[in-house]
Motif scaffolding. Structure first.
Motif, mmCIF file in Angstrom:
data_model
loop_
_atom_site.group_PDB
_atom_site.id
_atom_site.type_symbol
_atom_site.label_atom_id
_atom_site.label_comp_id
_atom_site.label_asym_id
_atom_site.label_seq_id
_atom_site.Cartn_x
_atom_site.Cartn_y
_atom_site.Cartn_z
ATOM 1 N N HIS A 248 5.984 8.828 -2.663
ATOM 2 C CA HIS A 248 6.766 7.584 -2.117
ATOM 3 C C HIS A 248 7.608 6.814 -3.461
ATOM 4 N N HIS B 152 9.061 3.453 3.953
ATOM 5 C CA HIS B 152 7.906 2.862 3.588
ATOM 6 C C HIS B 152 7.992 1.406 2.925
ATOM 7 N N THR B 153 8.999 0.828 2.713
ATOM 8 C CA THR B 153 9.239 -0.311 2.196
ATOM 9 C C THR B 153 9.715 -1.498 3.326
ATOM 10 N N ALA C 113 13.129 3.470 -1.852
ATOM 11 C CA ALA C 113 12.494 4.146 -0.765
ATOM 12 C C ALA C 113 13.364 5.223 -0.277
#
Length: 396
Positions: free
Chosen positions: A262, A321-322, A297
């Protein structure tokens, strides 16, 4: 200032180099450590098929980062840029010009110390730097060192010598290590990031299939993209993702792969991030074009797919994911919140957030989104619309 100088072919730099450098740094109370890959070694040629100078330099940088000394360790390419054989006397002369008021200490193993008098211009070497010689195994005895010390003191009265045996130092033959790597072994003898770089570049006849790596090899490959200080966070995110996936019935292996990958572009600056966005056709809104934190990301997701062949589910988990987004999948929620609450995270409210996440995942993700909005607003920073949409979606 006391400066350690550690040279070698670093073909490849292994745990023997790292552990010895760290031990000598601490025992001599050095202020700075310089790692200097050799261009053309004085006493032998590089083996056929060796990595390029640039690849050895990058491996040395990765190894230096994992020594854990931060900006107190530096990798110099002065021997790689200098024509001809890489004589230590020439290197020390250059360093003395750069650091005229500082004390230089040349680090070396037992074999080099015992043959120091055969080097090119040994008297010049000993006049420019003290010698810090270390035994690579506990069998390197003081008796062996003392004979050579006495000889050097008599032959070169100006010599400054410091010898030590480092108990437990990893004894590695570079030749044997290269042979092991070609057979698919030897990774445990390398700093993980160095091993990962070797796999990524296919060095030493490793020929790894990057798009089908087992987790045991994906992990070092992922770590090779990171700065040393980020490694605990990524490994912590992997462990948190495992626990969350098991708790909520997600695919554990996919969670681990997404967690490991990630942050693989996190260390890139704005120019490099934008270059990757242009290369992969990533469209950015006005905020993303100015907010570095949002870009890794997206670029991380495309690199994870391009280099490591991740599927769409993992790709999307990294991509979101951010900022998050409305209607997140189970894996996307797990990676979003694992990144937020992994064990090394320490901020007001993190313990409460962890508790909520394991009681109800949606409630935990919502709380995380709300905390992000609150923090960004308090700092006077704009909040990405995807984060607001994700929050509002979970609120119902």
């Amino acid at each position: 200032m006391k400066i350690g100088v550690y040279g070698g072919t670093f073909n490849p730099p292994h745990l023997g180099h790292v552990t010895a450098a760290r031990a000598v740094f601490e025992l001599l109370k050095l202020d700075k450590l310089l790692l200097i890959p050799a261009g053309l070694p004085p006493h032998k040629d590089l083996p056929a098929g060796s990595p390029t100078a640039e690849q050895r330099l990058e491996m040395t940088r990765l190894a230096a980062d994992q020594i854990g000394l931060g900006d107190r360790v530096e990798v110099l390419d002065l021997e790689l840029r200098r024509a001809g054989r890489s004589f230590t006397s020439d290197t020390l002369a250059q360093l003395k010009e750069r650091y005229p008021e500082d004390q230089l200490w040349l680090l070396m193993g037992t074999d080099m110390f015992l043959t120091l008098q055969t080097w090119h211009e040994p008297e010049k070497v000993l006049s420019l730097a003290g010698i810090a010689a270390f035994g690579r195994t506990e069998e390197d005895t003081e008796e062996l060192f003392s004979v050579q010390r006495e000889y050097l003191y008599q032959t070169y009265p100006q010599a400054r010598l410091f010898t030590l045996t480092i108990p437990g130092v990893i004894d590695v033959s570079s030749t044997e290590l290269r042979q092991q790597l070609a057979k698919g072994a030897g990774g445990q003898l390398l700093p993980p990031a160095v091993y990962g770089y070797i796999l990524r570049e296919g060095l030493y006849n490793t020929h790894a299939d990057l798009k089908h790596l087992p987790l045991s090899r994906l992990r070092p490959a992922a770590l090779s993209y990171l700065k040393y200080k980020r490694i605990p966070h990524v490994l912590g995110t992997e462990q948190e993702a495992i626990r969350l996936a098991e708790r909520y019935g997600a695919d554990v292996e996919k969670a681990r792969r997404a967690a490991l990958l990630h942050d693989i572009t996190k260390k890139l600056d704005m120019a490099d991030q934008l270059a990757l966005c242009q290369r992969y056709g990533i469209r950015l809104d006005d905020l993303e074009q100015k907010a570095l934190k949002l870009l890794h990301a997206k670029t991380g997701a495309v690199i994870a797919r391009d280099v490591f062949g991740v599927d769409d589910e993992i790709y999307n988990a990294i991509w979101y994911h951010t900022a998050g987004h409305a209607g997140m999948t189970l894996l996307e929620k797990i990676i979003y919140i694992a990144d937020y609450i992994e064990p090394s995270r320490d901020f007001p409210g993190v313990d409460r957030l962890r508790k909520v996440c394991y009681e109800n995942l949606d409630a935990g993700v919502l709380l995380g989104l709300e905390m992000t909005v609150e923090e960004m607003t308090a700092m006077g920073n704009p909040v990405h619309r995807a984060t607001l949409e994700a929050r509002d979606f979970l609120k119902g």
